[in-house]
Design an enzyme around this catalytic site. Structure first.
Site, PDB file in Angstrom:
ATOM      1  N   ASP A 169      50.497  60.283  16.345  1.00 32.74           N
ATOM      2  CA  ASP A 169      50.518  58.936  17.057  1.00 32.74           C
ATOM      3  C   ASP A 169      52.201  58.450  17.011  1.00 32.74           C
ATOM      4  O   ASP A 169      52.635  58.916  16.117  1.00 32.74           O
ATOM      5  CB  ASP A 169      49.508  58.143  16.280  1.00 32.74           C
ATOM      6  CG  ASP A 169      49.401  56.731  16.936  1.00 32.74           C
ATOM      7  OD1 ASP A 169      48.182  56.742  17.412  1.00 32.74           O
ATOM      8  OD2 ASP A 169      49.996  55.869  17.100  1.00 32.74           O
TER       9      ASP A 169
ATOM     10  N   TYR B 236      48.024  50.426  35.166  1.00 23.66           N
ATOM     11  CA  TYR B 236      47.098  51.123  34.275  1.00 23.66           C
ATOM     12  C   TYR B 236      46.253  52.367  35.408  1.00 23.66           C
ATOM     13  O   TYR B 236      46.158  53.352  34.949  1.00 23.66           O
ATOM     14  CB  TYR B 236      46.311  50.175  33.590  1.00 23.66           C
ATOM     15  CG  TYR B 236      45.285  50.882  32.776  1.00 23.66           C
ATOM     16  CD1 TYR B 236      44.178  51.232  32.908  1.00 23.66           C
ATOM     17  CD2 TYR B 236      45.720  51.208  31.512  1.00 23.66           C
ATOM     18  CE1 TYR B 236      43.047  51.784  32.018  1.00 23.66           C
ATOM     19  CE2 TYR B 236      44.796  52.084  30.378  1.00 23.66           C
ATOM     20  CZ  TYR B 236      43.618  52.233  30.877  1.00 23.66           C
ATOM     21  OH  TYR B 236      42.657  52.620  29.818  1.00 23.66           O
TER      22      TYR B 236
HETATM   23  C1  LIG Z   1      33.087  40.530  38.470  1.00 21.53           C
HETATM   24  C2  LIG Z   1      34.120  41.373  37.737  1.00 21.53           C
HETATM   25  C3  LIG Z   1      33.760  41.900  36.568  1.00 21.53           C
HETATM   26  C4  LIG Z   1      34.763  42.548  35.701  1.00 21.53           C
HETATM   27  C5  LIG Z   1      34.965  43.938  36.131  1.00 21.53           C
HETATM   28  C6  LIG Z   1      36.015  44.722  35.205  1.00 21.53           C
HETATM   29  C7  LIG Z   1      35.845  46.200  35.057  1.00 21.53           C
HETATM   30  C8  LIG Z   1      36.712  46.600  34.264  1.00 21.53           C
HETATM   31  C9  LIG Z   1      36.382  48.166  33.792  1.00 21.53           C
HETATM   32  C10 LIG Z   1      37.230  48.527  32.961  1.00 21.53           C
HETATM   33  C11 LIG Z   1      36.773  49.787  31.936  1.00 21.53           C
HETATM   34  C12 LIG Z   1      37.749  50.693  31.375  1.00 21.53           C
HETATM   35  C13 LIG Z   1      39.019  49.890  30.781  1.00 21.53           C
HETATM   36  C14 LIG Z   1      39.797  50.510  30.263  1.00 21.53           C
HETATM   37  O1  LIG Z   1      40.423  51.683  30.738  1.00 21.53           O
HETATM   38  C15 LIG Z   1      40.720  50.098  29.019  1.00 21.53           C
HETATM   39  C16 LIG Z   1      41.295  48.987  29.366  1.00 21.53           C
HETATM   40  O2  LIG Z   1      42.333  48.879  30.349  1.00 21.53           O
HETATM   41  S1  LIG Z   1      41.036  47.350  28.752  1.00 21.53           S
HETATM   42  C17 LIG Z   1      41.869  46.217  29.432  1.00 21.53           C
HETATM   43  C18 LIG Z   1      41.398  46.032  31.057  1.00 21.53           C
HETATM   44  N1  LIG Z   1      42.061  44.912  31.445  1.00 21.53           N
HETATM   45  C19 LIG Z   1      41.351  43.831  32.396  1.00 21.53           C
HETATM   46  O3  LIG Z   1      40.340  44.312  32.843  1.00 21.53           O
HETATM   47  C20 LIG Z   1      42.409  42.803  32.706  1.00 21.53           C
HETATM   48  C21 LIG Z   1      41.682  41.516  32.298  1.00 21.53           C
HETATM   49  N2  LIG Z   1      42.298  40.615  32.426  1.00 21.53           N
HETATM   50  C22 LIG Z   1      43.593  40.008  31.837  1.00 21.53           C
HETATM   51  O4  LIG Z   1      44.122  40.512  31.246  1.00 21.53           O
HETATM   52  C23 LIG Z   1      44.275  38.508  32.572  1.00 21.53           C
HETATM   53  O5  LIG Z   1      43.273  38.296  33.482  1.00 21.53           O
HETATM   54  C24 LIG Z   1      45.490  38.801  33.326  1.00 21.53           C
HETATM   55  C25 LIG Z   1      46.626  39.349  32.266  1.00 21.53           C
HETATM   56  C26 LIG Z   1      45.360  39.991  34.387  1.00 21.53           C
HETATM   57  C27 LIG Z   1      45.860  37.655  33.932  1.00 21.53           C
HETATM   58  O6  LIG Z   1      45.734  36.516  33.017  1.00 21.53           O
HETATM   59  P1  LIG Z   1      45.756  34.919  33.363  1.00 21.53           P
HETATM   60  O7  LIG Z   1      46.926  34.893  34.406  1.00 21.53           O
HETATM   61  O8  LIG Z   1      45.818  34.179  32.249  1.00 21.53           O
HETATM   62  O9  LIG Z   1      44.524  34.683  34.290  1.00 21.53           O
HETATM   63  P2  LIG Z   1      42.942  34.618  33.920  1.00 21.53           P
HETATM   64  O10 LIG Z   1      42.762  35.491  32.503  1.00 21.53           O
HETATM   65  O11 LIG Z   1      42.786  33.190  33.500  1.00 21.53           O
HETATM   66  O12 LIG Z   1      42.390  35.203  35.031  1.00 21.53           O
HETATM   67  C28 LIG Z   1      42.444  34.701  36.225  1.00 21.53           C
HETATM   68  C29 LIG Z   1      41.168  34.737  37.082  1.00 21.53           C
HETATM   69  O13 LIG Z   1      40.916  36.322  37.273  1.00 21.53           O
HETATM   70  C30 LIG Z   1      39.889  36.517  36.695  1.00 21.53           C
HETATM   71  N3  LIG Z   1      39.812  38.158  36.363  1.00 21.53           N
HETATM   72  C31 LIG Z   1      41.103  38.507  35.313  1.00 21.53           C
HETATM   73  N4  LIG Z   1      40.796  40.123  35.173  1.00 21.53           N
HETATM   74  C32 LIG Z   1      39.666  40.349  35.663  1.00 21.53           C
HETATM   75  C33 LIG Z   1      39.189  41.703  35.823  1.00 21.53           C
HETATM   76  N5  LIG Z   1      39.455  42.755  35.335  1.00 21.53           N
HETATM   77  N6  LIG Z   1      37.942  41.588  36.756  1.00 21.53           N
HETATM   78  C34 LIG Z   1      37.630  40.362  37.305  1.00 21.53           C
HETATM   79  N7  LIG Z   1      38.225  39.238  37.266  1.00 21.53           N
HETATM   80  C35 LIG Z   1      39.306  39.091  36.564  1.00 21.53           C
HETATM   81  C36 LIG Z   1      39.394  35.883  35.462  1.00 21.53           C
HETATM   82  O14 LIG Z   1      37.976  35.866  35.246  1.00 21.53           O
HETATM   83  C37 LIG Z   1      39.690  34.695  36.230  1.00 21.53           C
HETATM   84  O15 LIG Z   1      38.803  34.139  37.048  1.00 21.53           O
HETATM   85  P3  LIG Z   1      38.360  32.588  37.135  1.00 21.53           P
HETATM   86  O16 LIG Z   1      37.147  32.694  37.988  1.00 21.53           O
HETATM   87  O17 LIG Z   1      39.691  31.979  37.814  1.00 21.53           O
HETATM   88  O18 LIG Z   1      38.215  32.230  35.821  1.00 21.53           O
HETATM   89  N1  LIG Z   2      39.120  51.453  25.046  1.00 23.28           N
HETATM   90  C1  LIG Z   2      38.680  51.486  26.283  1.00 23.28           C
HETATM   91  O1  LIG Z   2      37.862  50.579  26.857  1.00 23.28           O
HETATM   92  C2  LIG Z   2      39.197  52.643  27.080  1.00 23.28           C
HETATM   93  C3  LIG Z   2      40.093  53.590  26.739  1.00 23.28           C
HETATM   94  N2  LIG Z   2      40.848  54.459  27.433  1.00 23.28           N
HETATM   95  C4  LIG Z   2      41.949  55.368  27.156  1.00 23.28           C
HETATM   96  O2  LIG Z   2      41.486  55.783  25.915  1.00 23.28           O
HETATM   97  C5  LIG Z   2      42.702  56.000  25.242  1.00 23.28           C
HETATM   98  C6  LIG Z   2      42.785  55.586  23.840  1.00 23.28           C
HETATM   99  O3  LIG Z   2      42.462  54.154  23.905  1.00 23.28           O
HETATM  100  P1  LIG Z   2      41.933  53.180  22.697  1.00 23.28           P
HETATM  101  O4  LIG Z   2      41.580  54.003  21.435  1.00 23.28           O
HETATM  102  O5  LIG Z   2      40.937  52.307  23.178  1.00 23.28           O
HETATM  103  O6  LIG Z   2      43.185  52.230  22.225  1.00 23.28           O
HETATM  104  P2  LIG Z   2      44.094  52.002  21.055  1.00 23.28           P
HETATM  105  O7  LIG Z   2      45.008  50.970  21.500  1.00 23.28           O
HETATM  106  O8  LIG Z   2      43.022  51.916  20.110  1.00 23.28           O
HETATM  107  O9  LIG Z   2      44.828  53.605  20.480  1.00 23.28           O
HETATM  108  C7  LIG Z   2      45.618  53.952  21.448  1.00 23.28           C
HETATM  109  C8  LIG Z   2      46.743  54.573  20.313  1.00 23.28           C
HETATM  110  O10 LIG Z   2      47.810  55.192  20.903  1.00 23.28           O
HETATM  111  C9  LIG Z   2      48.877  54.976  20.466  1.00 23.28           C
HETATM  112  N3  LIG Z   2      49.918  55.129  21.196  1.00 23.28           N
HETATM  113  C10 LIG Z   2      50.285  54.424  22.072  1.00 23.28           C
HETATM  114  N4  LIG Z   2      51.547  54.712  22.961  1.00 23.28           N
HETATM  115  C11 LIG Z   2      51.797  55.903  22.585  1.00 23.28           C
HETATM  116  C12 LIG Z   2      53.078  56.911  22.637  1.00 23.28           C
HETATM  117  N5  LIG Z   2      53.847  56.695  23.489  1.00 23.28           N
HETATM  118  N6  LIG Z   2      52.825  57.863  21.697  1.00 23.28           N
HETATM  119  C13 LIG Z   2      52.038  58.196  21.017  1.00 23.28           C
HETATM  120  N7  LIG Z   2      50.845  57.505  20.518  1.00 23.28           N
HETATM  121  C14 LIG Z   2      50.706  56.169  21.309  1.00 23.28           C
HETATM  122  C15 LIG Z   2      48.752  54.015  19.634  1.00 23.28           C
HETATM  123  O11 LIG Z   2      49.635  53.758  18.615  1.00 23.28           O
HETATM  124  C16 LIG Z   2      47.302  53.935  19.350  1.00 23.28           C
HETATM  125  O12 LIG Z   2      47.077  54.446  18.194  1.00 23.28           O
HETATM  126  C17 LIG Z   2      43.843  55.544  26.196  1.00 23.28           C
HETATM  127  O13 LIG Z   2      44.456  56.493  27.105  1.00 23.28           O
HETATM  128  C18 LIG Z   2      43.156  54.602  27.110  1.00 23.28           C
HETATM  129  O14 LIG Z   2      43.839  54.287  28.044  1.00 23.28           O
HETATM  130  C19 LIG Z   2      40.124  54.581  28.657  1.00 23.28           C
HETATM  131  C20 LIG Z   2      38.939  54.051  28.964  1.00 23.28           C
HETATM  132  C21 LIG Z   2      38.647  52.989  28.225  1.00 23.28           C
END
Ligand SMILES: CCCCCCCCCCCCCC(=O)CC(=O)SCCNC(=O)CCNC(=O)[C@H](O)C(C)(C)COP(=O)(O)OP(=O)(O)OC[C@H]1O[C@@H](n2cnc3c(N)ncnc32)[C@H](O)[C@@H]1OP(=O)(O)O
Ligand SMILES: NC(=O)C1=CN([C@@H]2O[C@H](COP(=O)(O)OP(=O)(O)OC[C@H]3O[C@@H](n4cnc5c(N)ncnc54)[C@H](O)[C@@H]3O)[C@@H](O)[C@H]2O)C=CC1
Length: 301
Positions: free
Chosen positions: A75, A202
């Site tokens: 890590d 991403y």
């Molecule tokens: C109807 C859609 C349902 C949601 C579908 C989502 C499916 C995602 C499956 C993902 C599974 C795998 C995940 C994974 O691999 C691990 C990750 O990546 S975890 C992180 C996932 N990230 C997100 O989903 C993004 C989340 N959003 C944010 O972080 C913030 O919104 C963002 C930084 C992009 C912007 O922030 P800000 O400017 O503060 O705006 P708001 O947060 O207020 O959002 C404005 C508006 O947009 C809507 N919205 C934001 N993100 C999503 C999204 N992912 N899907 C759908 N809609 C989203 C939010 O709800 C607000 O809507 P309003 O109606 O205006 O309230």
């Molecule tokens: N949590 C979720 O919903 C999902 C996660 N994933 C993927 O699964 C994997 C693991 O995710 P989580 O366990 O949820 O996240 P997490 O944030 O709990 O763990 C991620 C780990 O990766 C390490 N890491 C980050 N950058 C690094 C680098 N440059 N070199 C070495 N290590 C590094 C961090 O220190 C941390 O320990 C990621 O690739 C993520 O994109 C995919 C789909 C869904």
């Protein structure tokens, strides 16, 4: 092409066969030796897990160790990797895997030199290359496309995509030069298949992981032949929303929306992903390569 049963691989190089092994005259590898059926599917495996300090990587490390693997837990956060090893019963505890003590390593997978040193350190520590390699290291820098910074793009691509390129390449080089077979499992995401609001960086990185892994599967599948297996298998796992520190940053209103979309009605656990990874690491998936295995509760099936 070397004749079947000659004990030579497709390039005419001697096959890495166990002592006392004799190729049957027919040249077709026999059915798996009985001793393959052991109660621990990964008894002789050395597994390198990146991102092992948290979430899915930690759950994968625990699960692989339960199946008898020795785990090299890597890590960016050394302390977190050490904590995982402690959980496995590695350094600092009396439990040792059949293949040696679990060990923690620190590396930034986005840095080529760090990844090269990582593989060197692992091989120096265990006198062999890892036969199971699971790339979990990853991060998010979420933002809408119109506002995303170049740095947010660059860092996510560097870790999530280039990091997997570097680890996959270094591990494959070590396995091929040692004449060993292996299983490489790269953690993508369902977002790599369908995209997601706020994740252009991403989603691109995770879609790239799928293409990288499929290509590696095409290239590495036949490089190393083995009496009861072939080559280096490469597969992707595409988790959905899994409860880990990574998803704790997601706004609650988004989480509320997505839970309602999941056919199984709940978020996944890291152990759900670890189970799929363990299957792909073991000979139970011996004829699977280039696959993308979705662990999503049915989300975006
Ligand atoms: C109807 C859609 C349902 C949601 C579908 C989502 C499916 C995602 C499956 C993902 C599974 C795998 C995940 C994974 O691999 C691990 C990750 O990546 S975890 C992180 C996932 N990230 C997100 O989903 C993004 C989340 N959003 C944010 O972080 C913030 O919104 C963002 C930084 C992009 C912007 O922030 P800000 O400017 O503060 O705006 P708001 O947060 O207020 O959002 C404005 C508006 O947009 C809507 N919205 C934001 N993100 C999503 C999204 N992912 N899907 C759908 N809609 C989203 C939010 O709800 C607000 O809507 P309003 O109606 O205006 O309230
Ligand atoms: N949590 C979720 O919903 C999902 C996660 N994933 C993927 O699964 C994997 C693991 O995710 P989580 O366990 O949820 O996240 P997490 O944030 O709990 O763990 C991620 C780990 O990766 C390490 N890491 C980050 N950058 C690094 C680098 N440059 N070199 C070495 N290590 C590094 C961090 O220190 C941390 O320990 C990621 O690739 C993520 O994109 C995919 C789909 C869904």
């Amino acid at each position: 092409m070397a004749p079947r049963g000659s004990g030579l691989d497709w390039r005419g190089c001697a096959l890495a066969t166990p002592p006392g092994w004799d190729w049957p005259s027919a040249g077709c590898p026999p059915a798996r030796p009985l001793d393959m059926a052991s109660q621990l599917r990964l008894r002789s495996a050395l597994a390198l897990v990146t991102g092992a300090g948290s979430g899915i990587g930690r759950a994968v490390s625990v699960r692989l160790a339960k199946e008898g693997a020795t785990v090299a837990a890597c890590d960016l956060d050394r302390a977190a990797a050490c904590e995982t090893v402690w959980l496995l019963g590695g350094q600092g505890s009396e439990k040792v895997a059949p293949g040696g003590a679990h060990t923690a390593f620190q590396a930034d997978v986005s840095e080529a030199g760090a990844v090269r040193r990582l593989l060197e350190q692992v091989q120096a520590c265990f006198s062999r290359p890892p036969s199971v390699v699971v790339s979990c290291a990853g991060l998010t820098r979420d933002e809408f496309l119109l506002r995303m910074s170049e740095d947010d793009w660059d860092r996510v691509i560097a870790v999530n995509l280039k990091g997997i390129f570097l680890v996959t390449q270094a591990a494959a080089q070590a396995l091929v030069s040692s004449g060993c077979r292996g299983s490489i499992i790269n953690i993508s995401s369902i977002v790599g298949k369908v995209g997601n609001v706020g994740q252009t960086n991403y989603a691109a990185s995770k879609a790239g992981v799928i293409g990288l892994t499929q290509t590696a599967a095409r290239e590495l599948g036949r490089l190393v032949r083995h009496p009861w297996g072939h080559g280096i298998r490469c597969n992707s796992v595409l988790p959905g929303f899994i409860t880990t520190p990574m998803t704790q940053k997601v706004p609650q209103k988004v989480l509320d929306k997505v839970i309602g979309m999941i056919p199984m009605g709940h978020l996944g656990d890291p152990e759900d992903v670890a189970d799929a990874v363990t299957f792909l690491a073991s000979e139970d998936s011996g004829y699977i390569t280039g696959a993308s295995v979705e662990v999503t509760g049915g989300l975006f099936m």
